[in-house]
Every structure is written in structure tokens, then in C-alpha cells.
Design a protein around this motif. Structure first.
Motif, PDB file in Angstrom:
ATOM      1  N   LEU A  30       4.671  10.563   2.719  1.00 25.10           N
ATOM      2  CA  LEU A  30       3.956   9.734   3.353  1.00 25.10           C
ATOM      3  C   LEU A  30       5.123   8.792   4.118  1.00 25.10           C
ATOM      4  CD1 LEU A  30       2.445  10.053   0.616  1.00 25.10           C
ATOM      5  CD2 LEU A  30       0.928   8.310   1.661  1.00 25.10           C
ATOM      6  N   ASP A  31       4.965   8.250   5.287  1.00 21.20           N
ATOM      7  CA  ASP A  31       5.670   7.614   6.255  1.00 21.20           C
ATOM      8  C   ASP A  31       4.794   6.415   6.690  1.00 21.20           C
ATOM      9  OD1 ASP A  31       7.362   6.241   8.188  1.00 21.20           O
ATOM     10  OD2 ASP A  31       7.471   8.176   9.343  1.00 21.20           O
ATOM     11  N   GLY A  32       5.242   5.360   5.746  1.00 27.33           N
ATOM     12  CA  GLY A  32       4.408   3.964   6.201  1.00 27.33           C
ATOM     13  C   GLY A  32       4.957   3.235   7.483  1.00 27.33           C
ATOM     14  N   ALA A  33       3.970   2.545   7.622  1.00 25.78           N
ATOM     15  CA  ALA A  33       4.084   1.789   9.068  1.00 25.78           C
ATOM     16  C   ALA A  33       3.407   0.526   8.958  1.00 25.78           C
ATOM     17  CB  ALA A  33       3.769   2.764  10.288  1.00 25.78           C
ATOM     18  N   THR A  40       2.164  -8.337   7.971  1.00 25.28           N
ATOM     19  CA  THR A  40       1.184  -7.374   7.599  1.00 25.28           C
ATOM     20  C   THR A  40       0.035  -7.527   7.363  1.00 25.28           C
ATOM     21  OG1 THR A  40       2.219  -7.127   5.573  1.00 25.28           O
ATOM     22  CG2 THR A  40       3.165  -5.792   7.181  1.00 25.28           C
ATOM     23  N   GLY A  41      -0.192  -8.998   6.502  1.00 27.81           N
ATOM     24  CA  GLY A  41      -1.564  -9.382   6.166  1.00 27.81           C
ATOM     25  C   GLY A  41      -1.490  -8.969   4.539  1.00 27.81           C
ATOM     26  N   VAL A  46       4.752  -2.719   3.567  1.00 31.57           N
ATOM     27  CA  VAL A  46       4.683  -1.360   3.845  1.00 31.57           C
ATOM     28  C   VAL A  46       5.147  -0.275   2.815  1.00 31.57           C
ATOM     29  CG1 VAL A  46       5.038   0.575   5.756  1.00 31.57           C
ATOM     30  CG2 VAL A  46       4.644  -2.131   6.202  1.00 31.57           C
ATOM     31  N   ALA A  47       6.268  -0.507   2.283  1.00 24.96           N
ATOM     32  CA  ALA A  47       6.830   0.290   1.237  1.00 24.96           C
ATOM     33  C   ALA A  47       5.821   0.490   0.085  1.00 24.96           C
ATOM     34  CB  ALA A  47       8.096  -0.153   0.822  1.00 24.96           C
ATOM     35  N   TRP A  48       5.544  -0.625  -0.395  1.00 24.68           N
ATOM     36  CA  TRP A  48       4.519  -0.711  -1.483  1.00 24.68           C
ATOM     37  C   TRP A  48       3.300   0.057  -1.235  1.00 24.68           C
ATOM     38  CZ3 TRP A  48      -0.629  -1.930  -2.053  1.00 24.68           C
ATOM     39  CH2 TRP A  48      -1.234  -1.934  -3.403  1.00 24.68           C
ATOM     40  N   PHE A  49       2.695   0.073   0.090  1.00 22.18           N
ATOM     41  CA  PHE A  49       1.491   0.796   0.423  1.00 22.18           C
ATOM     42  C   PHE A  49       1.725   2.288   0.349  1.00 22.18           C
ATOM     43  CE2 PHE A  49      -1.055   2.885   3.501  1.00 22.18           C
ATOM     44  CZ  PHE A  49      -2.394   2.613   2.902  1.00 22.18           C
ATOM     45  N   SER A  50       2.861   2.591   0.994  1.00 22.40           N
ATOM     46  CA  SER A  50       3.010   4.090   1.266  1.00 22.40           C
ATOM     47  C   SER A  50       3.410   4.766  -0.222  1.00 22.40           C
ATOM     48  CB  SER A  50       4.120   4.528   2.093  1.00 22.40           C
ATOM     49  OG  SER A  50       5.248   3.726   1.887  1.00 22.40           O
ATOM     50  N   GLY A  91      -8.135  -6.499   6.756  1.00 18.21           N
ATOM     51  CA  GLY A  91      -8.710  -6.238   7.977  1.00 18.21           C
ATOM     52  C   GLY A  91      -7.879  -6.850   9.432  1.00 18.21           C
ATOM     53  N   TYR A  92      -6.526  -7.236   8.881  1.00 13.94           N
ATOM     54  CA  TYR A  92      -5.497  -7.701   9.776  1.00 13.94           C
ATOM     55  C   TYR A  92      -4.990  -6.534  10.653  1.00 13.94           C
ATOM     56  CZ  TYR A  92      -1.486 -10.434  11.652  1.00 13.94           C
ATOM     57  OH  TYR A  92      -0.691 -10.845  12.252  1.00 13.94           O
TER      58      TYR A  92
END
Length: 273
Positions: A30-33, A40-41, A46-50, A91-92
Motif C-alpha cells: 500500500l502507498d498512503g497519501a 488530514t482530519g 497517513v502512515a497509520w492508515f496505510s 468526511g474531510y
């Protein structure tokens, strides 16, 4: 199976927002963005999400062999959302997103899924190779880039044009006529590029973030066959090193226009035979 993994953040002080992992018969990248310069809201980032989405997807692929890859991704997006929707504003417009590449060996087939602009390189035992990439983001981006490619990377003018470009791009995210990427909505999984090939026809499978494909698809300094030769002989770290060398030779993007002078780069090379 034999696996080699290489990854490098865009800079020494930058957080690596790529994620890659493998388990017997399955692999994900995965490549987070986010949106550069914007909040980010999400309190996690981002790194946590990916990383969270990638870990949950890897587990689901292995634990739910009867589920399709699309079902596994949708469930993993839903599970990731449940972990932070109570404390983050999903939703952001700049909430974290991620490309996804996933493969799974099952019933004599190599199933694959690609969402966003990361790539999958499939190499046949005959030596022929094919690249699976979701081109929708590239196609939308080509229509919107405008001044971004005409200005020196890193200049104030380039930064302003890039912010305008990314704002326009975000408005087309996960919409018909735009592009699809993993974010808070599980429905994005239904728009992934999927397929399957006989497992015994393959010599190797390689998952790459777009920061690791630059040497081939942006800089034109190597063919896919040449990139594969590097991976087979010296491994992912060498391919990334050559990419960094090329980036360093053109820091302002005059020769190779691009949004970022350097990007996170990750390669997972899985040799089957």
C-alpha cells in the motif's frame, strides 16, 4: 517461496507512508497519501492508515480464502474505518487514502487486485512479463497537471501549482469519471482492477509503489525486463538506489517533471521458481 523486500522513505526526516508485508501465499503493498500541506482530519496520520489497512488486509486474505479479493479489501476498509471514525473526521477532503496491491495463491491460481497507481509485475516462466496498473489516476492527473510540470520542483511557484492540482484531484477521488483509491468508503474496493493467472505459469510476482516504478515509467532509464534483472540479481534495494540516483541528478524536475523530487519507494519481490 522466496521473498525480498526493500523500502525507503522520501527523505531522511520523512515518515514512510508505504506499507508492504507477506504471509504464506499472500502479499500486500500500500502507498498512503494525504493532501500535501493540509491537515488530514485523522489524528493518526497517513502512515497509520496505510499500515493498519495493510495489516488487516493481509490477515483477511489469509483467513478468508473463500472471499474474493474485493470482498477482503472492502471488509478491511470497513474494519479500519471502525477503528478511528469516532475520533477522526473521515468526511474531510484530505482524509488519508492509499493505493492497494494484493496477491493471493489459491486453488492453483494467483489472484491479484490493484487499486490506485501502484503496480504489479507478473513474470511468466517463459520470461514474458506483464504489468498490472490502475491507470485512472494517471489519466485524470494528466488532464489537470498544467503548470505543475512546467515549474521547477520545490520552487514556491511549483508548490502553489501543486496545491491547486491536488485540490482539483481530490475533488475527483472515488467518483465516476475520476479515480478510485482506498479511503473510508468500502465501495471503492468494487472498482479495483482484478484478475487471476495460473500459479504454475509464473516465475515471480513483484509489488511496487509508484516511487519504485519511476526508473521505468517516469524516467525511462530502464525497461521492465531490465528492472527485473536488477531485482533477480541484487534485489529491491538496488532498484531503489538507482531510482534515488536518478532523482538526485534532477532535483528541480527540469528533465523529469514530477510532483515530488523524491517519493517513498517500496518493492516486494516474490520468486516462485
Amino acid at each position: 517461496m522466496r521473498l525480498a523486500l526493500g523500502t525507503s522513505p522520501s527523505g531522511p526526516d520523512s515518515e514512510n507512508e508505504d506499507f508492504a508485508a507477506a504471509a504464506p501465499g499472500v502479499a500486500v503493498l500500500l502507498d498512503g497519501a494525504g493532501v500535501a500541506g493540509a491537515e488530514t482530519g485523522c489524528v493518526h496520520g497517513v502512515a497509520w492508515f496505510s499500515g493498519m489497512l495493510g495489516a488487516l488486509l493481509l490477515r483477511t486474505l489469509a483467513a478468508r480464502p473463500a472471499w474474493s479479493l474485493v470482498e477482503c479489501l472492502a471488509d478491511s476498509i470497513r474494519a479500519t474505518r471502525s477503528l478511528h471514525e469516532d475520533v477522526c473526521d473521515l468526511g474531510y477532503r484530505a482524509s488519508p487514502t492509499s493505493t492497494v496491491v494484493a496477491v493471493r495463491a489459491r486453488d492453483g491460481l494467483l489472484e491479484h487486485l490493484v487499486l490506485g497507481d501502484s503496480s504489479l509485475l507478473l513474470v511468466q516462466r517463459s520470461g514474458n512479463c506483464s504489468v498490472v496498473t490502475d491507470r485512472r489516476l494517471d489519466e485524470v492527473g494528466a488532464r489537470l497537471r498544467g503548470a505543475v510540470d512546467e515549474l521547477p520542483t520545490g520552487s514556491p511557484e511549483h508548490a502553489a501549482a501543486l496545491a491547486e492540482y491536488r485540490d482539483a484531484l481530490t475533488s475527483l477521488r472515488n467518483r465516476p469519471g475520476g479515480f478510485w483509491i482506498a479511503g473510508p468508503d468500502p465501495l471503492a474496493a468494487e472498482h479495483a482492477v482484478t484478475g487471476a493467472v495460473p500459479l504454475d505459469s509464473l516465475a515471480s510476482v513483484t509489488l511496487l509503489s509508484d516511487g519504485a516504478t519511476r526508473l521505468v515509467d517516469r524516467f525511462g532509464l530502464a525497461s521492465w525486463d531490465e528492472a527485473l534483472a536488477v531485482l533477480d540479481s541484487t534485489g529491491p534495494d538496488e532498484l531503489i538506489r538507482r531510482t534515488r540516483e536518478a532523482e538526485d541528478s534532477d532535483p528541480d524536475g527540469r528533465h523529469w517533471p514530477r510532483g515530488k523530487a523524491h517519493d517513498d519507494a517500496t518493492v516486494l519481490h516474490w520468486v516462485l521458481s
